[in-house]
Enzyme design. Structure first.
Site, mmCIF file in Angstrom:
data_model
loop_
_atom_site.group_PDB
_atom_site.id
_atom_site.type_symbol
_atom_site.label_atom_id
_atom_site.label_comp_id
_atom_site.label_asym_id
_atom_site.label_seq_id
_atom_site.Cartn_x
_atom_site.Cartn_y
_atom_site.Cartn_z
ATOM 1 C CD GLU A 47 -3.025 -0.591 2.359
ATOM 2 O OE1 GLU A 47 -3.292 0.599 2.650
ATOM 3 O OE2 GLU A 47 -3.481 -1.556 2.983
ATOM 4 C CB CYS A 67 -3.645 -5.643 4.478
ATOM 5 S SG CYS A 67 -3.651 -4.068 5.335
ATOM 6 C CG HIS A 98 -5.155 -8.675 8.233
ATOM 7 N ND1 HIS A 98 -3.907 -8.221 7.872
ATOM 8 C CD2 HIS A 98 -5.938 -7.560 8.402
ATOM 9 C CE1 HIS A 98 -3.925 -6.896 7.806
ATOM 10 N NE2 HIS A 98 -5.134 -6.473 8.127
#
Length: 348
Positions: free
Chosen positions: A80, A112, A235
């Site tokens: 990103e 992500c 995550h």
């Protein structure tokens, strides 16, 4: 599938700032920090960015892979926080690492999840025989608006994997799946320096729903149960969500702890779940099974089932562990952090 992870590498900058120090500067209550389950976050040095960190992590991955870098015919970079809006970081990796110049390369974007999407592509390309080896890198110096709650968690790190045939793999991929919808939980328009987020969407509609669907589909497709896995890596936008996800799926919390990195360094975006996976690979034993479920806002999640092979034992010793990079640290104050991450606007 007949592919897997041959080598892996991590990189975390040595600088840290206490999350409580950031909260104090902006007058945030102590309860906000406690709710995130975070203590410190990693901060890039003045001469570090997503490209330099990617190179560092990739060197360790190639060392563990024990192959000639010129045999790598595919390089994918997920981030990103690219250094250039228009210029390929994956092309920089080709020259910096000595990979084959006859390579398929791409810079990927999906918040992500970009590097994770790259992993699925790499597995398919190696499986099909179109490339012998592929390098996949996730690297971010995560961006956040000063004073925003994201600033308490957004961190910096990189992780890299060399993908190859199963007979050479340290971790063979058994199966993978993805789940994607148009969910506006987090975004950054062209030209905006920092992302925005719709807080009502970040939890249940985005993170929890997408990871749950991806993992459930993986379990259905494979016939595997939670009890068949030794490690789970989700995550990690903060230190609480992964454990809440585990409870939702009926996963014992002990199976999540080894893969946690956000509680130690914050959320390095593309190097979040995958860095946790690298931390698991550092200690995993042959025969163990690992479930990895990255997530990216916008929103999508992937889920993977890996089985560890006996080839991992030799490779674990060939490069620095993830914990080596996590444990070497130097604390900085908010002013130093703001300077190196370009929070200040300087007008000539």
């Amino acid at each position: 599938m007949h592919t897997g992870i041959i080598g892996w590498g991590s990189y975390v900058p040595k600088y840290r700032i206490k999350v409580s120090d950031i909260a104090s500067v902006w007058g945030k209550e102590e309860g906000v920090v406690k709710a995130l389950g975070l203590t410190e976050k990693s901060v890039p040095a003045a001469d570090e960015d997503s490209t330099t960190m990617a190179i560092e992590a990739s060197r360790d991955a190639l060392t563990r892979a024990m192959i000639d870098p010129r045999e790598v015919e595919m390089a994918l970079f997920g981030s990103e926080s690219k250094v250039y809006a228009v210029k390929s970081t994956s092309a920089i990796l080709i020259d910096a690492l000595g990979l084959s110049k006859f390579s398929l390369t791409a810079d990927l974007e999906f918040a992500c999840r970009a590097a994770s999407a790259g992993l699925r592509m790499a597995f398919s390309m190696v499986e099909s025989g179109q490339v012998s080896y592929s390098l996949v890198v996730g690297s971010d110096t995560a961006q956040s608006n000063p004073g925003d709650v994201l600033e308490l968690s957004s961190a910096a790190a990189a992780v890299a994997f060399v993908v190859g045939r199963a007979e050479e793999a340290s971790a063979v991929v058994e199966a993978s799946t993805s789940y994607v919808t148009d969910t506006p939980d987090f975004w950054r328009r062209d030209g905006m320096p920092y992302p925005l987020h719709g807080e009502a969407f970040t939890g249940e509609p985005a993170y929890f729903a997408h990871i749950y669907e991806a993992v459930n589909r993986l379990l259905q497709d494979t016939g595997l149960k939670v009890s068949d896995f030794d490690y789970f890596v989700f995550h990690q936008p903060n230190g609480k969500f992964p454990f809440q996800m585990a409870k939702k799926l009926g996963v014992p919390l002990e199976k999540v702890k080894q893969g946690m990195v956000s509680t130690l360094i914050g959320n390095p975006y593309n190097a979040s779940a995958l860095l946790g996976f690298a931390r698991v690979l550092d200690v995993a034993k042959p025969g163990q099974r690992v479930l990895v479920a990255p997530f990216g806002s916008g929103a999508g999640s992937d889920a993977y089932s890996f089985v560890i092979t006996d080839k991992i034992l030799e490779r674990q010793k060939l490069a620095h562990t993830t914990d080596y990079y996590i444990q070497r640290k130097k604390l900085v104050d908010y002013a130093s952090y703001a300077k190196t991450t370009h929070k200040f606007k300087v007008y000539d």
